[in-house]
Each structure stands twice: as C-alpha cells, then as structure tokens.
Write a protein that holds these residues in place. Structure first.
Motif, PDB file in Angstrom:
ATOM      1  N   THR A   1      23.114  69.484 -18.944  1.00  0.00           N
ATOM      2  CA  THR A   1      23.553  70.726 -18.297  1.00  0.00           C
ATOM      3  C   THR A   1      24.665  70.499 -17.280  1.00  0.00           C
ATOM      4  O   THR A   1      25.304  71.451 -16.852  1.00  0.00           O
ATOM      5  CB  THR A   1      22.383  71.412 -17.567  1.00  0.00           C
ATOM      6  OG1 THR A   1      21.970  70.588 -16.470  1.00  0.00           O
ATOM      7  CG2 THR A   1      21.222  71.677 -18.517  1.00  0.00           C
ATOM      8  N   GLY A   2      24.857  69.243 -16.866  1.00  0.00           N
ATOM      9  CA  GLY A   2      25.862  68.945 -15.850  1.00  0.00           C
ATOM     10  C   GLY A   2      25.348  69.096 -14.430  1.00  0.00           C
ATOM     11  O   GLY A   2      26.081  68.859 -13.469  1.00  0.00           O
ATOM     12  N   GLU A   3      24.097  69.476 -14.293  1.00  0.00           N
ATOM     13  CA  GLU A   3      23.515  69.646 -12.960  1.00  0.00           C
ATOM     14  C   GLU A   3      23.578  68.339 -12.182  1.00  0.00           C
ATOM     15  O   GLU A   3      23.241  67.274 -12.699  1.00  0.00           O
ATOM     16  CB  GLU A   3      22.058  70.103 -13.070  1.00  0.00           C
ATOM     17  CG  GLU A   3      21.391  70.336 -11.734  1.00  0.00           C
ATOM     18  CD  GLU A   3      19.944  70.787 -11.875  1.00  0.00           C
ATOM     19  OE1 GLU A   3      19.256  70.788 -10.841  1.00  0.00           O
ATOM     20  OE2 GLU A   3      19.513  71.132 -12.977  1.00  0.00           O
ATOM     21  N   GLY A   4      24.041  68.399 -10.951  1.00  0.00           N
ATOM     22  CA  GLY A   4      24.083  67.255 -10.060  1.00  0.00           C
ATOM     23  C   GLY A   4      25.268  66.319 -10.248  1.00  0.00           C
ATOM     24  O   GLY A   4      25.466  65.419  -9.440  1.00  0.00           O
TER      25      GLY A   4
ATOM     26  N   ARG B   1      19.529  63.905  -8.264  1.00  0.00           N
ATOM     27  CA  ARG B   1      18.961  64.464  -9.497  1.00  0.00           C
ATOM     28  C   ARG B   1      20.098  64.994 -10.372  1.00  0.00           C
ATOM     29  O   ARG B   1      20.891  65.811  -9.909  1.00  0.00           O
ATOM     30  CB  ARG B   1      17.971  65.555  -9.146  1.00  0.00           C
ATOM     31  CG  ARG B   1      16.724  65.019  -8.464  1.00  0.00           C
ATOM     32  CD  ARG B   1      15.970  66.150  -7.766  1.00  0.00           C
ATOM     33  NE  ARG B   1      14.673  65.739  -7.257  1.00  0.00           N
ATOM     34  CZ  ARG B   1      14.472  65.110  -6.104  1.00  0.00           C
ATOM     35  NH1 ARG B   1      15.495  64.809  -5.337  1.00  0.00           N
ATOM     36  NH2 ARG B   1      13.260  64.772  -5.726  1.00  0.00           N
ATOM     37  N   THR B   2      20.135  64.520 -11.620  1.00  0.00           N
ATOM     38  CA  THR B   2      21.222  64.902 -12.521  1.00  0.00           C
ATOM     39  C   THR B   2      20.682  65.270 -13.903  1.00  0.00           C
ATOM     40  O   THR B   2      19.555  64.927 -14.261  1.00  0.00           O
ATOM     41  CB  THR B   2      22.237  63.754 -12.702  1.00  0.00           C
ATOM     42  OG1 THR B   2      21.581  62.635 -13.299  1.00  0.00           O
ATOM     43  CG2 THR B   2      22.865  63.351 -11.385  1.00  0.00           C
ATOM     44  N   SER B   3      21.536  65.956 -14.640  1.00  0.00           N
ATOM     45  CA  SER B   3      21.272  66.253 -16.048  1.00  0.00           C
ATOM     46  C   SER B   3      22.580  66.079 -16.811  1.00  0.00           C
ATOM     47  O   SER B   3      23.534  66.809 -16.566  1.00  0.00           O
ATOM     48  CB  SER B   3      20.748  67.677 -16.226  1.00  0.00           C
ATOM     49  OG  SER B   3      20.759  68.012 -17.609  1.00  0.00           O
TER      50      SER B   3
ATOM     51  N   ASP C   1      16.073  67.999 -16.372  1.00  0.00           N
ATOM     52  CA  ASP C   1      15.900  69.280 -17.042  1.00  0.00           C
ATOM     53  C   ASP C   1      14.920  69.211 -18.207  1.00  0.00           C
ATOM     54  O   ASP C   1      14.544  70.245 -18.761  1.00  0.00           O
ATOM     55  CB  ASP C   1      17.257  69.779 -17.555  1.00  0.00           C
ATOM     56  CG  ASP C   1      17.934  68.777 -18.471  1.00  0.00           C
ATOM     57  OD1 ASP C   1      17.819  67.563 -18.211  1.00  0.00           O
ATOM     58  OD2 ASP C   1      18.582  69.194 -19.440  1.00  0.00           O
TER      59      ASP C   1
ATOM     60  N   ASP D   1      28.533  66.993 -10.003  1.00  0.00           N
ATOM     61  CA  ASP D   1      29.500  67.177  -8.911  1.00  0.00           C
ATOM     62  C   ASP D   1      29.039  66.457  -7.643  1.00  0.00           C
ATOM     63  O   ASP D   1      29.840  65.815  -6.950  1.00  0.00           O
ATOM     64  CB  ASP D   1      29.715  68.660  -8.605  1.00  0.00           C
ATOM     65  CG  ASP D   1      30.487  69.390  -9.692  1.00  0.00           C
ATOM     66  OD1 ASP D   1      31.170  68.702 -10.487  1.00  0.00           O
ATOM     67  OD2 ASP D   1      30.411  70.627  -9.743  1.00  0.00           O
ATOM     68  N   THR D   2      27.753  66.528  -7.353  1.00  0.00           N
ATOM     69  CA  THR D   2      27.208  65.843  -6.181  1.00  0.00           C
ATOM     70  C   THR D   2      27.328  64.335  -6.338  1.00  0.00           C
ATOM     71  O   THR D   2      27.647  63.626  -5.375  1.00  0.00           O
ATOM     72  CB  THR D   2      25.736  66.241  -5.957  1.00  0.00           C
ATOM     73  OG1 THR D   2      25.656  67.668  -5.865  1.00  0.00           O
ATOM     74  CG2 THR D   2      25.162  65.606  -4.711  1.00  0.00           C
TER      75      THR D   2
ATOM     76  N   ASN E   1      18.400  60.970 -13.955  1.00  0.00           N
ATOM     77  CA  ASN E   1      18.865  61.821 -15.049  1.00  0.00           C
ATOM     78  C   ASN E   1      17.691  62.442 -15.818  1.00  0.00           C
ATOM     79  O   ASN E   1      16.547  62.035 -15.650  1.00  0.00           O
ATOM     80  CB  ASN E   1      19.743  60.984 -15.992  1.00  0.00           C
ATOM     81  CG  ASN E   1      20.570  61.841 -16.907  1.00  0.00           C
ATOM     82  OD1 ASN E   1      20.990  62.925 -16.557  1.00  0.00           O
ATOM     83  ND2 ASN E   1      20.803  61.340 -18.100  1.00  0.00           N
TER      84      ASN E   1
END
Length: 133
Positions: free
Chosen positions: A97-100, A92-94, A61, A102-103, A58
């Motif tokens: 921002t919500g990045e990653g 890799r997540t944030s 970003d 869904d994965t 996490n």
C-alpha cells in the motif's frame, strides 16, 4: 543510497560484516507476519563500527501481522525499539500500500543529515619539524 540485500541465515555472517564496514545506516526490513529466524548478534554484524539501524517493519497491512510480537523479537535480538525506550527506530511499513514509506525516506534523510553534521575525529599532525636540534 545503496541497498544491499543479504540473507538472514547465520551462514552469511561474514558477508554481512563486510557490508557493514561500508555502511552508514542499516535498514533492516522485518516482516510483521513471520517469526524471526536466529540471527547473529548486532555486534557480530557490525564488528568494527557502531552503525545506526532503522527497522522497516513491513507487511503491517496483512491480516496475520503481529506488530507486538515482532517488536518483542527485535528486542530479544538486541534491537530495542525506541517506542519501548530503546534507541532503534522501528517504522511500520507496507510495500503493497505504500504506507510508512514516506516516513522511512524522511527518517533516512534525517539520519544522513546527522551523519554529515558530525565532526570528523581530530587528526594528529604529521610532517617534519623545521627546527634544528
């Protein structure tokens, strides 16, 4: 899906071990911005079972995030990242921002499918024999 948040300090090893005995998949959230603190080994955290571990790396970003350092620290703790030839999925997540995310959800869904498709260990028959001796 149940999330348990346990402190990383070594004093909580027994608490983590009890939780690991009820866990199908461990999601370990690690900040890419801080150095890892000393932790018990993977084996002591899951004493009687091998539990799949998925790492959510996490804060990727954040400007001072150091992904390679975090991957190295995971490897030092016995969690070899898949991208380094190991068997631990590191995503890799944030949270900001919500990045990653869904994965991460897709990966957990896949792990759940794999767990439910595994055959149960064979059971030994139990009962009494109807034959007379």
């Amino acid at each position: 899906m149940v999330f348990l948040d346990t402190p990383g300090h070594e004093a909580f090893t027994a608490m983590r071990a009890r939780g690991a005995n009820m866990t199908d998949v461990v999601v370990l959230v690690v900040a890419a911005t801080t150095a890892s603190c000393p932790r018990p080994s993977r084996r002591s955290a899951t004493p009687s079972r091998k539990v799949p571990i998925v790492v959510a790396l996490n804060k990727i970003d954040v400007p001072n995030a150091n992904v390679q350092k975090a991957l190295g620290q995971l490897a030092e703790q016995g969690l070899q990242p898949r991208e380094w030839g190991g068997n631990v999925e590191v995503l890799r997540t944030s949270a900001q921002t919500g990045e990653g995310i869904d994965t991460l959800v897709e990966t957990l869904s896949l792990e759940a499918e794999i767990l439910t498709s595994r055959p149960s260990p064979p059971l030994r028959p139990a009962g009494t024999s109807s034959r007379r001796r």
